[in-house]
Design an enzyme around this catalytic site. Structure first.
Site, PDB file in Angstrom:
ATOM      1  N   GLN A 101      -5.373  -0.085  -3.518  1.00  0.00           N
ATOM      2  CA  GLN A 101      -5.224  -1.537  -3.498  1.00  0.00           C
ATOM      3  C   GLN A 101      -4.074  -2.016  -4.391  1.00  0.00           C
ATOM      4  OE1 GLN A 101      -9.799  -2.662  -3.847  1.00  0.00           O
ATOM      5  NE2 GLN A 101      -8.582  -4.369  -3.127  1.00  0.00           N
ATOM      6  N   HIS A 102      -3.682  -3.262  -4.159  1.00  0.00           N
ATOM      7  CA  HIS A 102      -2.835  -4.057  -5.058  1.00  0.00           C
ATOM      8  C   HIS A 102      -1.355  -3.668  -5.098  1.00  0.00           C
ATOM      9  CE1 HIS A 102      -6.732  -5.305  -6.444  1.00  0.00           C
ATOM     10  NE2 HIS A 102      -6.958  -4.205  -7.123  1.00  0.00           N
TER      11      HIS A 102
ATOM     12  N   ASP B 275      -8.893   1.069  -0.416  1.00  0.00           N
ATOM     13  CA  ASP B 275      -9.706   2.266  -0.596  1.00  0.00           C
ATOM     14  C   ASP B 275     -11.145   1.940  -0.976  1.00  0.00           C
ATOM     15  OD1 ASP B 275      -8.959   1.340  -3.112  1.00  0.00           O
ATOM     16  OD2 ASP B 275      -8.151   3.249  -3.796  1.00  0.00           O
TER      17      ASP B 275
END
EC number: 2.7.1.17
Length: 497
Positions: free
Chosen positions: A80-81, A243
């Site tokens: 992520q991110h 994820d």
């Protein structure tokens, strides 16, 4: 057959799910490099993910011994991110800044202030902006690399980029998008007014991808990629997800009352909800799930990386490390480790460093330090579980995944620290399996079969009940005392309650 892909921090995993037999036919893995600096910089070249996918795919295909033309759809899970930026030609502009990048902590603090603090962030986004989210990376880029900032034509997350490479289509999915810091988790829409805090011109809003629901397809695999991989020309690419969202699907965590805990590079703890979260603790990230619900979550930055750092410091292999930790008493002889080697997200300490407390001539040993790092990282997750429990989210069973779940010692430690039964899925690659299950969901709906995600999880997600671990009452009490010491040290050093 369905392909599940998990592009993580350390590497990419690929699994091949046989829907007829209800099992994995093949698995493959390839590692990634990492660009790392003492100032908190953590970056990767997106092309490394593609190269790792190719290697892992061929390993999985070789193990499966199947005709690649039987693969019907692909589902991608990604860390992520991370910020991936494309120029007007669709080319990557610079290395992607990752979820664990803390170089952008000053920008996050500034943006949080502009939002009106925690209350203002909660009002506009439904969660509190945290270091590591995508938004602060954009402000960092504007301040440090204005030429690159000016070239941005598309903003993607890591799994979006893999979908783009596979299909040629640019899109985002609600679950992963909810971790950007410019997405309202309640309305499931981008929050352009928040992007305006970075660039008031409105340009950033125009480079955002369109949003998809979890069961929608991004598109079909590009002809060029299909030829390279030996696929048919009608293979679907599902929406995919972050994820954690895919790990929830891969552990059957799509109903209220289930808690998943991941012992990986980071530590994550999350529970599914079919209701918009209300009045949660500011450190609980109320992301959207990839099952069209919500996924209240906490993430700690230091887990297996901290344990490996201690192991390597003593020159131990994994078996030796575990033997040392087992030989030490609960509480590590009075040693408490605050394992913040890469700052920390929960609690919010992006600039923190690691600490060893309670050392003396009697307890300074390799065994105690090996146990202390396992306890310290697990206590950080217990801190997060307390936040979930305080919000009314509880479960007497924890579904444990990630590399650390393979350790018998760590499984028992989690059961005792959390005072909950611990069970591991039979398929440990939960995020990759979640991607494959989502791909099946997308494909079956394409064919007009109104198959529910719940029915697919019930079919493909199984647990090792024989290996389930129950908390030991005597050890629960001993760990409670050690955890109390951890919380006291945490408050004394960082003024946390």
């Amino acid at each position: 057959m369905y392909l599940g892909v998990d592009c993580g921090t350390q590497g990419t995993k690929v699994v091949i799910l046989d829907q007829e037999q209800g099992r994995l036919r093949g698995e493959g893995y390839a590692p990634h490099e990492l660009i790392s600096a003492a100032n908190g910089r953590r970056e990767q070249e997106p092309c490394w993910w593609i190269d790792a996918f190719r290697r892992a795919y061929h390993l999985a295909l070789e193990q499966a011994s199947i005709d690649s033309r039987t693969i019907r759809a692909i589902g991608v899970s990604g860390q992520q991110h991370g910020l991936v930026m494309l120029d007007a030609r669709g080319e990557v502009i610079r290395p992607a800044k990752l979820w664990c990048d803390t170089e952008t902590a000053p920008q996050n603090a500034e943006l949080l202030q502009r939002l009106g603090g925690e209350a203002g962030s909660m009002a506009q986004l439904g969660l509190v902006l945290a270091t590591g989210y995508t938004l602060s990376k954009l402000l960092w880029l504007k301040e440090h690399e204005p030429d690159n900032f000016g070239r941005i034509a598309h903003i993607l997350l890591p799994h979006d980029y893999l979908n783009y490479w596979l299909s040629g289509e640019i899109a985002a999915e609600y679950g992963d998008a909810s971790g950007t810091g410019y997405f309202d988790i309640r309305s499931r829409r981008w929050a352009p007014q928040v992007l305006g805090l970075v660039d008031p011109s409105g340009r950033l809003e125009r480079v955002l991808p369109p949003l998809l629901e979890a069961q929608q397809a991004v598109g079909r695999v590009r002809a060029e990629v299909a030829r390279e991989l030996g696929l048919n020309d009608d293979v679907l690419v599902s929406s995919g997800g972050g994820d954690n969202m895919m790990g929830a699907i891969g552990t059957g965590n799509i109903r209220d009352g289930v808690v998943t805990l991941s012992l990986g590079t980071s530590g994550t703890l999350y529970a599914c909800s079919d209701r918009v979260p209300q009045q949660l603790h500011p450190q609980l990230a109320s992301f959207c799930s990839s099952s069209n619900g919500w996924l209240p979550l906490i993430c700690t930055m230091n887990l297996t990386g901290a344990a490996n750092a201690v192991r390597e410091m003593f020159g131990l292999n994994l078996a030796q490390f575990n033997a040392e930790a087992v030989s030490a008493p609960i509480g590590a002889g009075g040693i408490t480790m605050l394992p913040f080697l890469n700052g920390e997200r929960v609690p919010v300490l992006p600039d923190a460093t690691g600490s060893l407390l309670g050392l003396n001539m009697q307890n300074l040993s390799a065994a105690n330090l090996c146990r202390a790092v396992l306890e310290g990282t697990t206590f950080g997750l217990r801190y997060g579980l307390d936040l979930l429990r305080d919000a009314g989210i509880d479960s007497r069973e924890i579904r444990l995944i990630g590399g650390g779940s393979k350790s018998t010692l760590w499984r028992q430690l989690v059961a005792d620290v959390m005072n909950a039964r611990v069970v591991c899925p039979q398929i440990g690659e939960a995020a990759a399996l979640g991607g494959a299950i989502q791909a099946a969901w997308c494909d079956l709906n394409r064919m007009g079969q109104s198959t529910s995600l719940e029915s697919l999880c019930d079919r493909f997600v199984a647990f090792d009940d024989a290996g389930a671990v129950e908390p030991v009452a005597r050890d629960v009490e001993a760990y409670e005392a050690a955890y109390k010491n951890y919380r006291q040290h945490l408050q004394a050093m960082y003024q946390l309650s």
